[in-house]
Design a protein around this motif. Structure first.
Motif, PDB file in Angstrom:
ATOM      1  N   UNK A   1      36.381  65.605  -3.162  1.00  0.00           N
ATOM      2  CA  UNK A   1      36.384  65.319  -4.598  1.00  0.00           C
ATOM      3  C   UNK A   1      35.681  63.982  -4.797  1.00  0.00           C
ATOM      4  N   UNK A   2      34.683  63.959  -5.673  1.00  0.00           N
ATOM      5  CA  UNK A   2      33.948  62.738  -5.999  1.00  0.00           C
ATOM      6  C   UNK A   2      34.132  62.433  -7.475  1.00  0.00           C
ATOM      7  N   UNK A   3      34.278  61.143  -7.778  1.00  0.00           N
ATOM      8  CA  UNK A   3      34.481  60.729  -9.161  1.00  0.00           C
ATOM      9  C   UNK A   3      33.789  59.386  -9.388  1.00  0.00           C
ATOM     10  N   UNK A   4      33.092  59.274 -10.502  1.00  0.00           N
ATOM     11  CA  UNK A   4      32.521  58.002 -10.925  1.00  0.00           C
ATOM     12  C   UNK A   4      33.045  57.715 -12.326  1.00  0.00           C
ATOM     13  N   UNK A   5      33.721  56.568 -12.478  1.00  0.00           N
ATOM     14  CA  UNK A   5      34.255  56.140 -13.766  1.00  0.00           C
ATOM     15  C   UNK A   5      33.413  54.969 -14.254  1.00  0.00           C
ATOM     16  N   UNK A   6      33.074  54.986 -15.560  1.00  0.00           N
ATOM     17  CA  UNK A   6      32.236  53.924 -16.128  1.00  0.00           C
ATOM     18  C   UNK A   6      32.890  53.339 -17.375  1.00  0.00           C
ATOM     19  N   UNK A   7      32.713  52.019 -17.517  1.00  0.00           N
ATOM     20  CA  UNK A   7      33.132  51.336 -18.734  1.00  0.00           C
ATOM     21  C   UNK A   7      32.334  50.050 -18.855  1.00  0.00           C
ATOM     22  N   UNK A   8      31.640  49.912 -19.960  1.00  0.00           N
ATOM     23  CA  UNK A   8      30.869  48.706 -20.249  1.00  0.00           C
ATOM     24  C   UNK A   8      29.945  48.311 -19.094  1.00  0.00           C
ATOM     25  N   UNK A   9      29.230  49.292 -18.544  1.00  0.00           N
ATOM     26  CA  UNK A   9      28.259  49.017 -17.493  1.00  0.00           C
ATOM     27  C   UNK A   9      28.838  48.854 -16.095  1.00  0.00           C
ATOM     28  N   UNK A  10      30.149  48.918 -15.943  1.00  0.00           N
ATOM     29  CA  UNK A  10      30.772  48.791 -14.620  1.00  0.00           C
ATOM     30  C   UNK A  10      31.130  50.188 -14.116  1.00  0.00           C
ATOM     31  N   UNK A  11      30.783  50.434 -12.859  1.00  0.00           N
ATOM     32  CA  UNK A  11      31.042  51.737 -12.234  1.00  0.00           C
ATOM     33  C   UNK A  11      32.101  51.601 -11.152  1.00  0.00           C
ATOM     34  N   UNK A  12      32.934  52.612 -11.025  1.00  0.00           N
ATOM     35  CA  UNK A  12      33.911  52.670  -9.947  1.00  0.00           C
ATOM     36  C   UNK A  12      33.820  54.062  -9.334  1.00  0.00           C
ATOM     37  N   UNK A  13      33.461  54.126  -8.063  1.00  0.00           N
ATOM     38  CA  UNK A  13      33.295  55.420  -7.393  1.00  0.00           C
ATOM     39  C   UNK A  13      34.488  55.688  -6.477  1.00  0.00           C
ATOM     40  N   UNK A  14      34.953  56.924  -6.523  1.00  0.00           N
ATOM     41  CA  UNK A  14      36.068  57.350  -5.674  1.00  0.00           C
ATOM     42  C   UNK A  14      35.647  58.608  -4.924  1.00  0.00           C
ATOM     43  N   UNK A  15      36.065  58.701  -3.684  1.00  0.00           N
ATOM     44  CA  UNK A  15      35.798  59.889  -2.877  1.00  0.00           C
ATOM     45  C   UNK A  15      37.069  60.239  -2.130  1.00  0.00           C
ATOM     46  N   UNK A  16      37.515  61.474  -2.270  1.00  0.00           N
ATOM     47  CA  UNK A  16      38.753  61.919  -1.618  1.00  0.00           C
ATOM     48  C   UNK A  16      38.474  63.175  -0.804  1.00  0.00           C
ATOM     49  N   UNK A  17      38.775  63.137   0.497  1.00  0.00           N
ATOM     50  CA  UNK A  17      38.598  64.311   1.351  1.00  0.00           C
ATOM     51  C   UNK A  17      39.722  65.298   1.065  1.00  0.00           C
ATOM     52  N   UNK A  18      39.354  66.535   0.773  1.00  0.00           N
ATOM     53  CA  UNK A  18      40.345  67.595   0.550  1.00  0.00           C
ATOM     54  C   UNK A  18      40.606  68.312   1.875  1.00  0.00           C
ATOM     55  N   UNK A  19      39.523  68.666   2.596  1.00  0.00           N
ATOM     56  CA  UNK A  19      39.679  69.268   3.920  1.00  0.00           C
ATOM     57  C   UNK A  19      38.931  70.582   4.067  1.00  0.00           C
ATOM     58  N   UNK A  20      39.276  71.309   5.120  1.00  0.00           N
ATOM     59  CA  UNK A  20      38.666  72.603   5.431  1.00  0.00           C
ATOM     60  C   UNK A  20      39.716  73.694   5.279  1.00  0.00           C
ATOM     61  N   UNK A  21      39.316  74.804   4.667  1.00  0.00           N
ATOM     62  CA  UNK A  21      40.274  75.867   4.335  1.00  0.00           C
ATOM     63  C   UNK A  21      39.625  77.232   4.498  1.00  0.00           C
ATOM     64  N   UNK A  22      40.469  78.206   4.825  1.00  0.00           N
ATOM     65  CA  UNK A  22      40.036  79.592   4.883  1.00  0.00           C
ATOM     66  C   UNK A  22      40.456  80.327   3.627  1.00  0.00           C
ATOM     67  N   UNK A  23      39.889  81.502   3.399  1.00  0.00           N
ATOM     68  CA  UNK A  23      40.232  82.278   2.204  1.00  0.00           C
ATOM     69  C   UNK A  23      41.700  82.675   2.194  1.00  0.00           C
ATOM     70  N   UNK A  24      42.272  82.668   1.003  1.00  0.00           N
ATOM     71  CA  UNK A  24      43.675  83.048   0.848  1.00  0.00           C
ATOM     72  C   UNK A  24      43.881  83.582  -0.561  1.00  0.00           C
ATOM     73  N   UNK A  25      44.823  84.510  -0.699  1.00  0.00           N
ATOM     74  CA  UNK A  25      45.130  84.991  -2.042  1.00  0.00           C
ATOM     75  C   UNK A  25      46.099  84.048  -2.753  1.00  0.00           C
TER      76      UNK A  25
END
Length: 197
Positions: A123-147
């Motif tokens: 998951x990647x996210x960039x938040x902005x306010x008044x010219x300032x940026x804050x980037x976040x990156x969160x690893x979710x992982x590896x997954x197989x198909x599931x119902x």
């Protein structure tokens, strides 16, 4: 980490992890047949849901279906962004939600995997306010198909507080995997206020 820069979408990509090599793409059948006598590999395949084939609906080609992203705060109902249908993305952009300054919260995502194994979902996210940026990156992982849907909770965070941090923020988010495939991307916004209203 915050940066005083103009809009730079090229920075809205996942970070490279030194020494990490993306594995060769395999089908579910290939994963199921890997080293059938290797007990640790068997447990790994079970953790990915590779003990049986769950291909996913034929009329939905998506490999990753993000059902919702939610903001969880103790003692309050979750703030939920419904991402299950891409037609909702424009509505989400138009409706900012409120976060009380200084509150402790966590984000969580609910998603389904269909048709094949997904490795390195982030998951990647960039938040902005008044010219300032804050980037976040969160690893979710590896997954197989599931119902059944998966749920991943992110670490606890604290909303900033004080008059300098109150106001309107815009954000851009996306879910991307090791292959560079973007599964959903959208824009949204929120307001940090003294209280919840």
């Amino acid at each position: 980490m915050s940066e005083n820069t103009a809009d730079q979408d090229e920075d809205f990509g996942p970070s490279a992890t030194p020494g990490y090599k993306i594995t060769e793409k395999k089908s579910i059948q290939e994963y199921q047949n890997l080293d059938a006598n290797d007990e640790s590999l068997k447990r790994w395949k079970e953790s990915l849901g590779l003990t049986s084939s769950v291909p996913g609906p034929a009329d939905d080609p998506r490999r990753v279906v993000i059902l919702e992203l939610a903001l969880e705060v103790a003692g309050r109902p979750d703030v939920v962004l419904d991402l299950s249908n891409t037609t909702n993305l424009e509505e989400i952009k138009k409706k900012p939600f409120v976060i009380k300054e200084g509150v402790e919260y966590r984000m969580k995502v609910k998603f389904k995997i269909q048709h094949e194994v997904i490795t390195g979902l982030k998951y990647l996210q960039v938040v902005k306010r008044k010219g300032i940026r804050d980037k976040m990156e969160e690893m979710i992982g590896s997954y197989g198909p599931s119902d059944q849907p998966y749920e991943k909770k992110f670490p606890l965070e604290e909303a900033p507080s004080g008059i300098l941090y109150r106001g309107h923020y815009t954000a851009k988010s996306k879910f991307v995997d090791d292959d560079g495939k973007v599964h959903v991307q959208w824009s949204w916004s929120f307001d940090i206020k003294k209280d919840w209203s």
